[in-house]
Design a protein around this motif. Structure first.
Motif, PDB file in Angstrom:
ATOM      1  N   ASP A 135      -0.265   9.919  -6.531  1.00  0.00           N
ATOM      2  CA  ASP A 135      -1.554  10.318  -7.104  1.00  0.00           C
ATOM      3  C   ASP A 135      -1.872   9.598  -8.404  1.00  0.00           C
ATOM      4  O   ASP A 135      -3.035   9.523  -8.797  1.00  0.00           O
ATOM      5  CB  ASP A 135      -1.578  11.836  -7.358  1.00  0.00           C
ATOM      6  CG  ASP A 135      -1.764  12.630  -6.075  1.00  0.00           C
ATOM      7  OD1 ASP A 135      -2.147  12.022  -5.063  1.00  0.00           O
ATOM      8  OD2 ASP A 135      -1.512  13.850  -6.098  1.00  0.00           O
ATOM      9  N   ASP A 136      -0.843   9.080  -9.065  1.00  0.00           N
ATOM     10  CA  ASP A 136      -1.016   8.527 -10.406  1.00  0.00           C
ATOM     11  C   ASP A 136      -0.559   7.075 -10.424  1.00  0.00           C
ATOM     12  O   ASP A 136       0.543   6.753  -9.961  1.00  0.00           O
ATOM     13  CB  ASP A 136      -0.206   9.361 -11.406  1.00  0.00           C
ATOM     14  CG  ASP A 136      -0.281   8.797 -12.814  1.00  0.00           C
ATOM     15  OD1 ASP A 136      -1.386   8.773 -13.381  1.00  0.00           O
ATOM     16  OD2 ASP A 136       0.767   8.372 -13.324  1.00  0.00           O
ATOM     17  N   PHE A 148       0.841  -1.187   0.000  1.00  0.00           N
ATOM     18  CA  PHE A 148       0.000   0.000   0.000  1.00  0.00           C
ATOM     19  C   PHE A 148       0.878   1.239   0.000  1.00  0.00           C
ATOM     20  O   PHE A 148       1.908   1.286   0.675  1.00  0.00           O
ATOM     21  CB  PHE A 148      -0.928   0.003   1.215  1.00  0.00           C
ATOM     22  CG  PHE A 148      -2.003  -1.050   1.154  1.00  0.00           C
ATOM     23  CD1 PHE A 148      -3.106  -0.880   0.330  1.00  0.00           C
ATOM     24  CD2 PHE A 148      -1.904  -2.211   1.902  1.00  0.00           C
ATOM     25  CE1 PHE A 148      -4.098  -1.845   0.256  1.00  0.00           C
ATOM     26  CE2 PHE A 148      -2.890  -3.188   1.847  1.00  0.00           C
ATOM     27  CZ  PHE A 148      -3.986  -2.997   1.014  1.00  0.00           C
ATOM     28  N   GLN A 149       0.472   2.228  -0.748  1.00  0.00           N
ATOM     29  CA  GLN A 149       1.180   3.494  -0.827  1.00  0.00           C
ATOM     30  C   GLN A 149       0.523   4.499   0.118  1.00  0.00           C
ATOM     31  O   GLN A 149      -0.687   4.439   0.360  1.00  0.00           O
ATOM     32  CB  GLN A 149       1.127   4.050  -2.252  1.00  0.00           C
ATOM     33  CG  GLN A 149       1.641   3.106  -3.334  1.00  0.00           C
ATOM     34  CD  GLN A 149       3.144   2.961  -3.298  1.00  0.00           C
ATOM     35  OE1 GLN A 149       3.685   1.864  -3.253  1.00  0.00           O
ATOM     36  NE2 GLN A 149       3.849   4.091  -3.299  1.00  0.00           N
ATOM     37  N   VAL A 150       1.300   5.417   0.649  1.00  0.00           N
ATOM     38  CA  VAL A 150       0.761   6.498   1.462  1.00  0.00           C
ATOM     39  C   VAL A 150       0.287   7.610   0.542  1.00  0.00           C
ATOM     40  O   VAL A 150       0.983   7.978  -0.419  1.00  0.00           O
ATOM     41  CB  VAL A 150       1.818   7.023   2.447  1.00  0.00           C
ATOM     42  CG1 VAL A 150       1.269   8.209   3.246  1.00  0.00           C
ATOM     43  CG2 VAL A 150       2.257   5.906   3.395  1.00  0.00           C
ATOM     44  N   ALA A 151      -0.907   8.142   0.803  1.00  0.00           N
ATOM     45  CA  ALA A 151      -1.458   9.194  -0.037  1.00  0.00           C
ATOM     46  C   ALA A 151      -0.537  10.404  -0.062  1.00  0.00           C
ATOM     47  O   ALA A 151       0.043  10.780   0.956  1.00  0.00           O
ATOM     48  CB  ALA A 151      -2.843   9.594   0.466  1.00  0.00           C
ATOM     49  N   GLY A 152      -0.398  10.999  -1.225  1.00  0.00           N
ATOM     50  CA  GLY A 152       0.465  12.162  -1.386  1.00  0.00           C
ATOM     51  C   GLY A 152       0.711  12.410  -2.856  1.00  0.00           C
ATOM     52  O   GLY A 152       0.344  11.586  -3.708  1.00  0.00           O
ATOM     53  N   PRO A 153       1.343  13.522  -3.194  1.00  0.00           N
ATOM     54  CA  PRO A 153       1.565  13.871  -4.606  1.00  0.00           C
ATOM     55  C   PRO A 153       2.301  12.792  -5.383  1.00  0.00           C
ATOM     56  O   PRO A 153       2.019  12.571  -6.567  1.00  0.00           O
ATOM     57  CB  PRO A 153       2.393  15.161  -4.518  1.00  0.00           C
ATOM     58  CG  PRO A 153       2.072  15.733  -3.191  1.00  0.00           C
ATOM     59  CD  PRO A 153       1.834  14.572  -2.282  1.00  0.00           C
TER      60      PRO A 153
END
Length: 225
Positions: free
Chosen positions: A71-72, A63-68
């Motif tokens: 985003d893609d 899982f990735q941490v939300a952030g710029p």
């Protein structure tokens, strides 16, 4: 076929769990894109008891941490693939479960790498932020999953599609029929060229394939631990 169908089951569940984690705003907040590394116990594939108990295919998610930077989906795949390539060269005993996965879980000894999937909550219907405005709960929100397996099968899973006429639209380059309890699964046969050649998803499939080759490594189907 058992492996393919079980992978579909797991990715449908993973899409729901992914949506729930983002919906509930767990800390740190997960990004709308995640990766799933699949492993198979080849000894259990032909055992009806193991198949019935779902002890054939296992998942190590990242899982990735939300952030710029997350985003893609294409950007996420590109970054993880670059890290995997570097680790494959520099890290002795590289194992995606310990070097890349955020929650590898427990697996039987002797399992082998079986493929990789990319799960995203941003679907053709729109971004997840828009979907949650109309969905009653996380499990009714849409998600999309791209899967590439060790036998070359590619599967695209659209969970809770916009038309709401089915729980999932499943497109696969190889058969999902005739695998025990999965004989009634609804899916659409599609050519590999037709699936990966769609302009809006071509980059995702290409990067997923590079990540798959990097994780499999020169050993191919080998337990790397």
């Amino acid at each position: 076929m058992v492996v393919r169908n079980r992978a579909v089951d797991l990715m449908l569940h993973a899409g729901g769990m992914h949506a729930q984690h983002v919906w509930e705003g767990l800390r740190p907040v997960p990004a709308s894109h995640a990766l799933m590394f699949l492993y198979v116990d080849l000894r259990a594939v032909a055992d009806p008891r193991a198949v019935k108990a779902d002890r054939v295919v296992f998942v190590a998610p990242r899982f990735q941490v939300a952030g710029p930077e997350a985003d893609d989906l294409v950007g996420v795949l590109d970054g993880v693939t670059r890290n995997a390539l570097r680790m494959r060269v520099t890290e002795r005993g590289f194992d995606v479960r310990t070097h890349l996965a955020t929650n590898p879980g427990r697996m039987p000894d002797g399992v082998v790498y079986a493929g990789v999937a990319a799960s995203t909550l941003d679907t053709p219907a729109g971004p997840f932020a828009r979907a949650r405005q109309v969905a009653a709960n996380a499990w009714e929100a849409p998600s999309r999953c791209f899967v590439e397996l060790f036998d070359g099968t590619r599967i695209l899973i659209d969970r809770n599609p916009a038309d709401r006429q089915s729980r999932a639209v499943i497109r696969s380059t190889r058969t999902l029929d005739g695998a025990g309890g999965y004989t009634s699964r609804q899916w659409v046969s599609v050519s590999a060229a037709g699936l990966v050649g769609e302009p809006q998803t071509r980059s995702v499939w290409w990067l997923l394939h590079l990540l798959h080759l990097t994780v499999a490594g020169p050993e191919g189907l080998a337990d790397e631990r």
